[in-house]
Design a protein around this motif. Structure first.
Motif, PDB file in Angstrom:
ATOM      1  N   VAL A 161     -15.245  -4.651  26.583  1.00 17.26           N
ATOM      2  CA  VAL A 161     -15.798  -4.095  25.346  1.00 17.26           C
ATOM      3  C   VAL A 161     -16.439  -2.749  25.669  1.00 17.26           C
ATOM      4  CG1 VAL A 161     -17.495  -4.405  23.506  1.00 17.26           C
ATOM      5  CG2 VAL A 161     -16.175  -6.373  24.329  1.00 17.26           C
ATOM      6  N   LEU A 162     -15.985  -1.706  24.982  1.00 21.64           N
ATOM      7  CA  LEU A 162     -16.502  -0.357  25.225  1.00 21.64           C
ATOM      8  C   LEU A 162     -17.374   0.074  24.055  1.00 21.64           C
ATOM      9  CD1 LEU A 162     -13.200   1.412  26.363  1.00 21.64           C
ATOM     10  CD2 LEU A 162     -14.975   0.445  27.827  1.00 21.64           C
ATOM     11  N   ALA A 163     -18.524   0.643  24.373  1.00 19.93           N
ATOM     12  CA  ALA A 163     -19.398   1.186  23.330  1.00 19.93           C
ATOM     13  C   ALA A 163     -18.938   2.592  22.978  1.00 19.93           C
ATOM     14  CB  ALA A 163     -20.836   1.207  23.825  1.00 19.93           C
ATOM     15  N   ILE A 164     -19.024   2.906  21.703  1.00 14.56           N
ATOM     16  CA  ILE A 164     -18.682   4.249  21.217  1.00 14.56           C
ATOM     17  C   ILE A 164     -19.972   4.921  20.736  1.00 14.56           C
ATOM     18  CG2 ILE A 164     -17.292   5.572  19.558  1.00 14.56           C
ATOM     19  CD1 ILE A 164     -15.603   3.961  21.562  1.00 14.56           C
ATOM     20  N   VAL A 165     -20.150   6.178  21.088  1.00  9.38           N
ATOM     21  CA  VAL A 165     -21.342   6.924  20.662  1.00  9.38           C
ATOM     22  C   VAL A 165     -21.308   7.079  19.135  1.00  9.38           C
ATOM     23  CG1 VAL A 165     -22.593   9.107  20.872  1.00  9.38           C
ATOM     24  CG2 VAL A 165     -21.369   8.168  22.864  1.00  9.38           C
ATOM     25  N   PRO A 166     -22.385   6.676  18.443  1.00  4.58           N
ATOM     26  CA  PRO A 166     -22.364   6.780  16.974  1.00  4.58           C
ATOM     27  C   PRO A 166     -22.291   8.238  16.508  1.00  4.58           C
ATOM     28  CG  PRO A 166     -24.344   5.603  17.764  1.00  4.58           C
ATOM     29  CD  PRO A 166     -23.656   6.175  18.967  1.00  4.58           C
ATOM     30  N   VAL A 167     -21.594   8.467  15.412  1.00  5.76           N
ATOM     31  CA  VAL A 167     -21.544   9.827  14.835  1.00  5.76           C
ATOM     32  C   VAL A 167     -22.161   9.786  13.435  1.00  5.76           C
ATOM     33  CG1 VAL A 167     -19.586  10.748  16.128  1.00  5.76           C
ATOM     34  CG2 VAL A 167     -19.154   9.408  14.086  1.00  5.76           C
ATOM     35  N   ASP A 168     -22.800  10.906  13.065  1.00  4.88           N
ATOM     36  CA  ASP A 168     -23.457  10.971  11.753  1.00  4.88           C
ATOM     37  C   ASP A 168     -22.464  11.247  10.634  1.00  4.88           C
ATOM     38  OD1 ASP A 168     -25.831  10.639  13.100  1.00  4.88           O
ATOM     39  OD2 ASP A 168     -26.192  12.798  13.291  1.00  4.88           O
ATOM     40  N   THR A 169     -21.489  12.097  10.932  1.00  2.00           N
ATOM     41  CA  THR A 169     -20.566  12.500   9.865  1.00  2.00           C
ATOM     42  C   THR A 169     -19.135  12.209  10.281  1.00  2.00           C
ATOM     43  OG1 THR A 169     -20.533  14.708  10.821  1.00  2.00           O
ATOM     44  CG2 THR A 169     -22.028  14.372   8.981  1.00  2.00           C
ATOM     45  N   ALA A 170     -18.315  11.886   9.304  1.00  6.07           N
ATOM     46  CA  ALA A 170     -16.896  11.637   9.579  1.00  6.07           C
ATOM     47  C   ALA A 170     -16.235  12.949   9.974  1.00  6.07           C
ATOM     48  CB  ALA A 170     -16.217  11.071   8.338  1.00  6.07           C
ATOM     49  N   PRO A 171     -15.322  12.910  10.946  1.00  2.76           N
ATOM     50  CA  PRO A 171     -14.625  14.150  11.313  1.00  2.76           C
ATOM     51  C   PRO A 171     -13.662  14.569  10.213  1.00  2.76           C
ATOM     52  CG  PRO A 171     -13.646  12.284  12.458  1.00  2.76           C
ATOM     53  CD  PRO A 171     -14.831  11.747  11.723  1.00  2.76           C
ATOM     54  N   GLU A 172     -13.272  15.822  10.246  1.00  6.62           N
ATOM     55  CA  GLU A 172     -12.218  16.326   9.367  1.00  6.62           C
ATOM     56  C   GLU A 172     -10.923  15.583   9.718  1.00  6.62           C
ATOM     57  OE1 GLU A 172     -10.469  20.766   8.572  1.00  6.62           O
ATOM     58  OE2 GLU A 172     -12.142  20.565   9.991  1.00  6.62           O
ATOM     59  N   ASN A 202      -9.410  14.830  21.594  1.00  6.34           N
ATOM     60  CA  ASN A 202     -10.816  14.994  21.211  1.00  6.34           C
ATOM     61  C   ASN A 202     -10.983  15.971  20.051  1.00  6.34           C
ATOM     62  OD1 ASN A 202     -12.483  13.217  22.751  1.00  6.34           O
ATOM     63  ND2 ASN A 202     -12.022  14.412  24.594  1.00  6.34           N
ATOM     64  N   ARG A 203     -10.154  16.993  20.021  1.00  2.00           N
ATOM     65  CA  ARG A 203     -10.207  17.996  18.933  1.00  2.00           C
ATOM     66  C   ARG A 203      -9.978  17.332  17.579  1.00  2.00           C
ATOM     67  NH1 ARG A 203     -10.107  21.427  15.274  1.00  2.00           N
ATOM     68  NH2 ARG A 203      -9.154  23.495  15.322  1.00  2.00           N
ATOM     69  N   LEU A 204      -9.089  16.335  17.548  1.00  2.17           N
ATOM     70  CA  LEU A 204      -8.722  15.669  16.288  1.00  2.17           C
ATOM     71  C   LEU A 204      -9.818  14.747  15.759  1.00  2.17           C
ATOM     72  CD1 LEU A 204      -5.013  14.777  17.148  1.00  2.17           C
ATOM     73  CD2 LEU A 204      -5.791  16.521  15.526  1.00  2.17           C
ATOM     74  N   VAL A 205     -10.764  14.361  16.610  1.00  2.00           N
ATOM     75  CA  VAL A 205     -11.846  13.480  16.146  1.00  2.00           C
ATOM     76  C   VAL A 205     -13.203  14.176  16.184  1.00  2.00           C
ATOM     77  CG1 VAL A 205     -10.661  11.297  16.611  1.00  2.00           C
ATOM     78  CG2 VAL A 205     -11.974  12.381  18.448  1.00  2.00           C
ATOM     79  N   GLY A 206     -13.181  15.507  16.354  1.00  2.00           N
ATOM     80  CA  GLY A 206     -14.416  16.285  16.262  1.00  2.00           C
ATOM     81  C   GLY A 206     -15.323  16.197  17.474  1.00  2.00           C
ATOM     82  N   ASN A 207     -14.764  15.783  18.621  1.00  2.00           N
ATOM     83  CA  ASN A 207     -15.568  15.667  19.846  1.00  2.00           C
ATOM     84  C   ASN A 207     -15.537  16.956  20.663  1.00  2.00           C
ATOM     85  OD1 ASN A 207     -15.963  12.970  19.275  1.00  2.00           O
ATOM     86  ND2 ASN A 207     -14.492  12.207  20.789  1.00  2.00           N
ATOM     87  N   ALA A 208     -16.467  17.044  21.615  1.00  2.00           N
ATOM     88  CA  ALA A 208     -16.364  18.065  22.665  1.00  2.00           C
ATOM     89  C   ALA A 208     -15.068  17.803  23.434  1.00  2.00           C
ATOM     90  CB  ALA A 208     -17.565  17.968  23.600  1.00  2.00           C
ATOM     91  N   MET A 209     -14.503  18.864  24.025  1.00  2.00           N
ATOM     92  CA  MET A 209     -13.143  18.747  24.592  1.00  2.00           C
ATOM     93  C   MET A 209     -13.020  17.697  25.695  1.00  2.00           C
ATOM     94  SD  MET A 209     -13.016  22.422  26.481  1.00  2.00           S
ATOM     95  CE  MET A 209     -14.374  22.982  27.490  1.00  2.00           C
ATOM     96  N   ARG A 246      -2.671  12.971  14.974  1.00  2.00           N
ATOM     97  CA  ARG A 246      -3.341  12.874  13.666  1.00  2.00           C
ATOM     98  C   ARG A 246      -4.721  12.267  13.858  1.00  2.00           C
ATOM     99  NH1 ARG A 246       1.020  12.707   9.624  1.00  2.00           N
ATOM    100  NH2 ARG A 246       2.374  14.208  10.649  1.00  2.00           N
ATOM    101  N   THR A 247      -5.649  12.614  12.974  1.00  2.00           N
ATOM    102  CA  THR A 247      -6.901  11.864  12.909  1.00  2.00           C
ATOM    103  C   THR A 247      -6.612  10.566  12.162  1.00  2.00           C
ATOM    104  OG1 THR A 247      -8.018  14.005  12.623  1.00  2.00           O
ATOM    105  CG2 THR A 247      -9.352  12.028  12.321  1.00  2.00           C
ATOM    106  N   LEU A 248      -6.919   9.441  12.779  1.00  2.00           N
ATOM    107  CA  LEU A 248      -6.667   8.132  12.175  1.00  2.00           C
ATOM    108  C   LEU A 248      -7.993   7.480  11.804  1.00  2.00           C
ATOM    109  CD1 LEU A 248      -4.131   6.842  14.885  1.00  2.00           C
ATOM    110  CD2 LEU A 248      -3.556   7.895  12.679  1.00  2.00           C
ATOM    111  N   ALA A 249      -8.050   6.837  10.634  1.00  2.00           N
ATOM    112  CA  ALA A 249      -9.254   6.098  10.232  1.00  2.00           C
ATOM    113  C   ALA A 249      -8.970   4.618  10.397  1.00  2.00           C
ATOM    114  CB  ALA A 249      -9.602   6.420   8.783  1.00  2.00           C
ATOM    115  N   ALA A 250      -9.850   3.932  11.122  1.00  2.00           N
ATOM    116  CA  ALA A 250      -9.683   2.494  11.349  1.00  2.00           C
ATOM    117  C   ALA A 250     -10.913   1.760  10.815  1.00  2.00           C
ATOM    118  CB  ALA A 250      -9.520   2.209  12.834  1.00  2.00           C
ATOM    119  N   ALA A 251     -10.672   0.598  10.202  1.00  2.00           N
ATOM    120  CA  ALA A 251     -11.774  -0.215   9.680  1.00  2.00           C
ATOM    121  C   ALA A 251     -12.128  -1.309  10.684  1.00  2.00           C
ATOM    122  CB  ALA A 251     -11.378  -0.823   8.336  1.00  2.00           C
TER     123      ALA A 251
END
Length: 318
Positions: free
Chosen positions: A153-164, A45-52, A94-99
């Motif tokens: 199919v799992l829903a993901i909570v939308p985020v406003d900004t991309a994580p570091e 969770n730390r790698l994608v900017g989420n709460a722990m 690692r933080t991974l970016a997926a399209a």
């Protein structure tokens, strides 16, 4: 309708949605449950900017594969395993970016038992009794209270900004092997063991038996002599409690274990090492290291100091 979803392609042996523990309900018979290895969940969770304790996927031994229906950020931690994004190897921690349309696969665990796959924003599931974690024995929490199947199919909570885009620093990557040392204190009924068995408790190279799941793990390698005939009035038990039934074969309780048990409690894995229980797999070697209560506490505080540099709130994680 959440816009961002992921689809399960291969569900693996047992993949569940796990988050934080359920606290304050043991008197009602509701165990803490949550991630079997909460430290690895927090690292993902730390790698994608989420709460722990944001809800993420926990795999068991065989990995998982998912397809992203939208652009998303993800991270994998936990057991030693290979992973691929669209067939190209990617690294853990690692933080991974997926399209949209990308497929991410986590292969079988080579050492350790469980991987954690976190998504920026976290998986959107309802909390039940104060946590989104799946509790399989009672069928609640997580996704419909069950292990995932291909096609879910799992829903993901939308985020406003991309994580570091981060990497876990090397010194904060737990290493999975096939030999483990767990610090442990005497349990309340350790005196029910004969003298020889009390000695053997901390002088045996145990191996993990085939019975190894989120309820608990059979420890093999020594048979203990138990004075009570193994039975006593039901008493509170916790993850990390080592019970010894009549057959003299010690059993290590894990994250989903019931809240009371009727077998002598001969040892308790120290809180500092409890997160390791979730990575034990059949055939692994386990050695118990004796600690008195004060040194177990001091070592926990030292571990909190160490991990606090990378994980804030680590005292809630381990």
């Amino acid at each position: 309708e959440h816009g961002m979803t992921i689809r399960i392609l291969k569900h693996g042996l047992q993949t569940t949605v796990q988050a934080g523990p359920r606290s304050g309900q043991r008197h009602l018979g509701v165990p803490a449950s949550g991630a079997a290895d909460p430290l690895s969940l927090a690292l993902a969770n730390r790698l994608v900017g989420n709460a722990m304790f944001a809800p993420a996927l926990e795999t068991t031994l065989t990995g998982v594969s998912v397809r992203f229906e939208r652009h998303c950020f993800a991270a994998i931690t936990g057991a030693k395993a290979k992973a691929w994004l669209n067939g190209e190897r990617v690294k853990l921690h690692r933080t991974l970016a997926a399209a949209s349309g990308d497929e991410l696969e986590i292969g079988p665990a080579k050492a350790g038992a469980r991987n954690y796959l976190a998504f920026a924003g976290g998986i959107a599931v309802d909390e039940v009794l104060g946590s989104a974690s799946t509790y399989l024995p009672a069928g609640f929490g997580g996704y419909e209270g069950r292990a995932l199947q291909a096609g879910d199919v799992l829903a993901i909570v939308p985020v406003d900004t991309a994580p570091e885009m981060l990497k876990t620093p090397k010194e904060f990557r737990p290493r999975a092997g096939n030999s483990w040392a767990l610090r442990a204190c005497y349990g309340a009924e350790v005196d029910f063991l004969d003298k020889e068995s009390r000695f053997d408790l901390f002088d045996t190279n145990f191996s993990v038996g085939n019975r190894a799941d989120r309820m608990g793990l059979q420890l093999e390698g020594a048979r203990f002599g138990v004075k009570s005939g193994g039975r006593l009035a039901s008493a509170p038990v916790f993850p990390g409690t080592i019970q010894c039934p009549e057959d003299g074969r010690p059993f290590l309780l894990s994250i989903d274990a019931q809240t009371i048990g009727g077998y002598p409690r001969v040892a308790q894995v120290a809180r500092a090492d409890r997160h390791l229980i979730g990575q034990l797999r059949p055939g692994d070697h386990v050695r118990l290291l004796w600690r008195d209560v004060d040194s177990a506490r001091d070592e926990l505080l030292a571990k909190h100091d160490y991990w606090g540099e990378w994980l804030s709130g680590v005292n809630f994680i381990i």
